[in-house]
Design a protein around this motif. Structure first.
Motif, PDB file in Angstrom:
ATOM      1  N   SER A 145       0.834  -1.186   0.000  1.00  0.00           N
ATOM      2  CA  SER A 145       0.000   0.000   0.000  1.00  0.00           C
ATOM      3  C   SER A 145       0.872   1.241   0.000  1.00  0.00           C
ATOM      4  CB  SER A 145      -0.915   0.003   1.224  1.00  0.00           C
ATOM      5  OG  SER A 145      -0.128   0.159   2.392  1.00  0.00           O
ATOM      6  N   PRO A 146       0.304   2.366  -0.428  1.00  0.00           N
ATOM      7  CA  PRO A 146       1.077   3.610  -0.444  1.00  0.00           C
ATOM      8  C   PRO A 146       1.584   4.009   0.945  1.00  0.00           C
ATOM      9  CG  PRO A 146      -0.935   3.863  -1.722  1.00  0.00           C
ATOM     10  CD  PRO A 146      -1.009   2.533  -1.029  1.00  0.00           C
ATOM     11  N   CYS A 147       0.854   3.637   1.980  1.00  0.00           N
ATOM     12  CA  CYS A 147       1.278   4.029   3.323  1.00  0.00           C
ATOM     13  C   CYS A 147       2.407   3.156   3.846  1.00  0.00           C
ATOM     14  CB  CYS A 147       0.096   3.973   4.285  1.00  0.00           C
ATOM     15  SG  CYS A 147      -0.547   2.306   4.546  1.00  0.00           S
ATOM     16  N   GLY A 148       2.669   2.024   3.175  1.00  0.00           N
ATOM     17  CA  GLY A 148       3.768   1.159   3.593  1.00  0.00           C
ATOM     18  C   GLY A 148       3.420   0.258   4.757  1.00  0.00           C
ATOM     19  N   CYS A 149       2.139   0.226   5.156  1.00  0.00           N
ATOM     20  CA  CYS A 149       1.782  -0.580   6.322  1.00  0.00           C
ATOM     21  C   CYS A 149       1.668  -2.066   5.992  1.00  0.00           C
ATOM     22  CB  CYS A 149       0.478  -0.075   6.936  1.00  0.00           C
ATOM     23  SG  CYS A 149      -0.926  -0.161   5.813  1.00  0.00           S
ATOM     24  N   ILE A 188       7.130   1.049  -3.299  1.00  0.00           N
ATOM     25  CA  ILE A 188       6.191   0.759  -4.390  1.00  0.00           C
ATOM     26  C   ILE A 188       6.901   0.645  -5.743  1.00  0.00           C
ATOM     27  CG2 ILE A 188       4.205   1.639  -5.692  1.00  0.00           C
ATOM     28  CD1 ILE A 188       3.087   2.616  -3.009  1.00  0.00           C
ATOM     29  N   PRO A 189       7.769   1.600  -6.120  1.00  0.00           N
ATOM     30  CA  PRO A 189       8.490   1.412  -7.394  1.00  0.00           C
ATOM     31  C   PRO A 189       9.367   0.160  -7.383  1.00  0.00           C
ATOM     32  CG  PRO A 189       8.719   3.673  -6.638  1.00  0.00           C
ATOM     33  CD  PRO A 189       8.051   2.908  -5.543  1.00  0.00           C
ATOM     34  N   ARG A 190       9.962  -0.145  -6.243  1.00  0.00           N
ATOM     35  CA  ARG A 190      10.811  -1.338  -6.140  1.00  0.00           C
ATOM     36  C   ARG A 190       9.984  -2.600  -6.357  1.00  0.00           C
ATOM     37  NH1 ARG A 190      13.819  -1.013  -0.956  1.00  0.00           N
ATOM     38  NH2 ARG A 190      11.813  -1.519  -0.052  1.00  0.00           N
ATOM     39  N   LEU A 191       8.848  -2.692  -5.710  1.00  0.00           N
ATOM     40  CA  LEU A 191       7.989  -3.866  -5.868  1.00  0.00           C
ATOM     41  C   LEU A 191       7.434  -3.955  -7.287  1.00  0.00           C
ATOM     42  CD1 LEU A 191       6.800  -6.321  -4.488  1.00  0.00           C
ATOM     43  CD2 LEU A 191       4.875  -4.905  -3.756  1.00  0.00           C
ATOM     44  N   ALA A 192       7.091  -2.805  -7.879  1.00  0.00           N
ATOM     45  CA  ALA A 192       6.581  -2.797  -9.252  1.00  0.00           C
ATOM     46  C   ALA A 192       7.658  -3.287 -10.228  1.00  0.00           C
ATOM     47  CB  ALA A 192       6.103  -1.397  -9.629  1.00  0.00           C
ATOM     48  N   LEU A 193       8.882  -2.798 -10.082  1.00  0.00           N
ATOM     49  CA  LEU A 193       9.973  -3.241 -10.958  1.00  0.00           C
ATOM     50  C   LEU A 193      10.269  -4.720 -10.784  1.00  0.00           C
ATOM     51  CD1 LEU A 193      12.551  -0.308 -10.771  1.00  0.00           C
ATOM     52  CD2 LEU A 193      11.454  -1.210 -12.816  1.00  0.00           C
ATOM     53  N   LEU A 194      10.358  -5.165  -9.544  1.00  0.00           N
ATOM     54  CA  LEU A 194      10.623  -6.586  -9.286  1.00  0.00           C
ATOM     55  C   LEU A 194       9.527  -7.464  -9.883  1.00  0.00           C
ATOM     56  CD1 LEU A 194      11.911  -6.451  -5.597  1.00  0.00           C
ATOM     57  CD2 LEU A 194      13.254  -6.982  -7.638  1.00  0.00           C
ATOM     58  N   SER A 195       8.289  -7.046  -9.723  1.00  0.00           N
ATOM     59  CA  SER A 195       7.162  -7.819 -10.253  1.00  0.00           C
ATOM     60  C   SER A 195       7.189  -7.853 -11.780  1.00  0.00           C
ATOM     61  CB  SER A 195       5.839  -7.229  -9.781  1.00  0.00           C
ATOM     62  OG  SER A 195       5.763  -7.266  -8.378  1.00  0.00           O
ATOM     63  N   LEU A 196       7.431  -6.709 -12.408  1.00  0.00           N
ATOM     64  CA  LEU A 196       7.475  -6.638 -13.865  1.00  0.00           C
ATOM     65  C   LEU A 196       8.582  -7.531 -14.418  1.00  0.00           C
ATOM     66  CD1 LEU A 196       6.570  -5.315 -16.549  1.00  0.00           C
ATOM     67  CD2 LEU A 196       8.295  -3.551 -16.101  1.00  0.00           C
ATOM     68  N   ILE A 197       9.753  -7.447 -13.839  1.00  0.00           N
ATOM     69  CA  ILE A 197      10.874  -8.251 -14.326  1.00  0.00           C
ATOM     70  C   ILE A 197      10.600  -9.743 -14.113  1.00  0.00           C
ATOM     71  CG2 ILE A 197      13.315  -8.780 -13.934  1.00  0.00           C
ATOM     72  CD1 ILE A 197      13.622  -5.707 -13.362  1.00  0.00           C
ATOM     73  N   ALA A 198      10.053 -10.099 -12.957  1.00  0.00           N
ATOM     74  CA  ALA A 198       9.745 -11.506 -12.689  1.00  0.00           C
ATOM     75  C   ALA A 198       8.719 -12.041 -13.690  1.00  0.00           C
ATOM     76  CB  ALA A 198       9.224 -11.662 -11.262  1.00  0.00           C
TER      77      ALA A 198
END
Length: 131
Positions: free
Chosen positions: A7-11, A101-111
């Motif tokens: 989530s955007p809040c990081g929780c 969020i950008p880190r998770l998005a990049l990791l997900s896209l590459i995977a």
């Protein structure tokens, strides 16, 4: 509380924790070394084939890649390349993309791209083998 994987809040960072635990620490180090050994073995086999077999026609190349051993070696080496690359790219992204969020998005896209490429190659080889 938040029930999202992230989530955007990081929780809620459970998805990121799963990715980190899956390929972290010594496990990632060992896995990258194993994939390197697979790639070296594939390179040696391919080099030996090229050096000792003389000129190879298209029909012979196709026969090798759709035959049992050639198809298996090709798919194994491609999957090893993808896994080896994933571990390296993952480390770079973790080091240089500090926002969650950008880190998770990049990791997900590459995977997704790596897994999809491996599945596509497997399907292409299977289609050629079944002909």
């Amino acid at each position: 509380g938040c029930h999202l994987a992230w989530s955007p809040c990081g929780c809620c960072d459970s998805a990121e924790r799963v990715v980190m635990r899956l390929f972290s620490g010594q496990r990632a180090w060992v896995l990258q070394r194993v994939t390197a050994l697979i790639l070296i073995a594939g390179l040696i086999c391919g080099s030996a084939l090229l050096l000792f077999s003389g000129p190879i026609s298209y029909a012979q190349w196709k026969g090798f890649f759709v035959g049992g051993h050639g198809a298996t070696l090709t798919l194994l080496c491609f999957a090893a390349t993808c896994l080896h690359g994933w571990i390296g790219v993952r480390d770079v992204i973790l080091d240089y993309v500090p926002q969650r969020i950008p880190r998770l998005a990049l990791l997900s896209l590459i995977a997704v791209l790596l897994v999809a490429s491996t599945i596509r190659l497997g399907l292409l080889i299977a289609a050629q083998v079944s002909r």
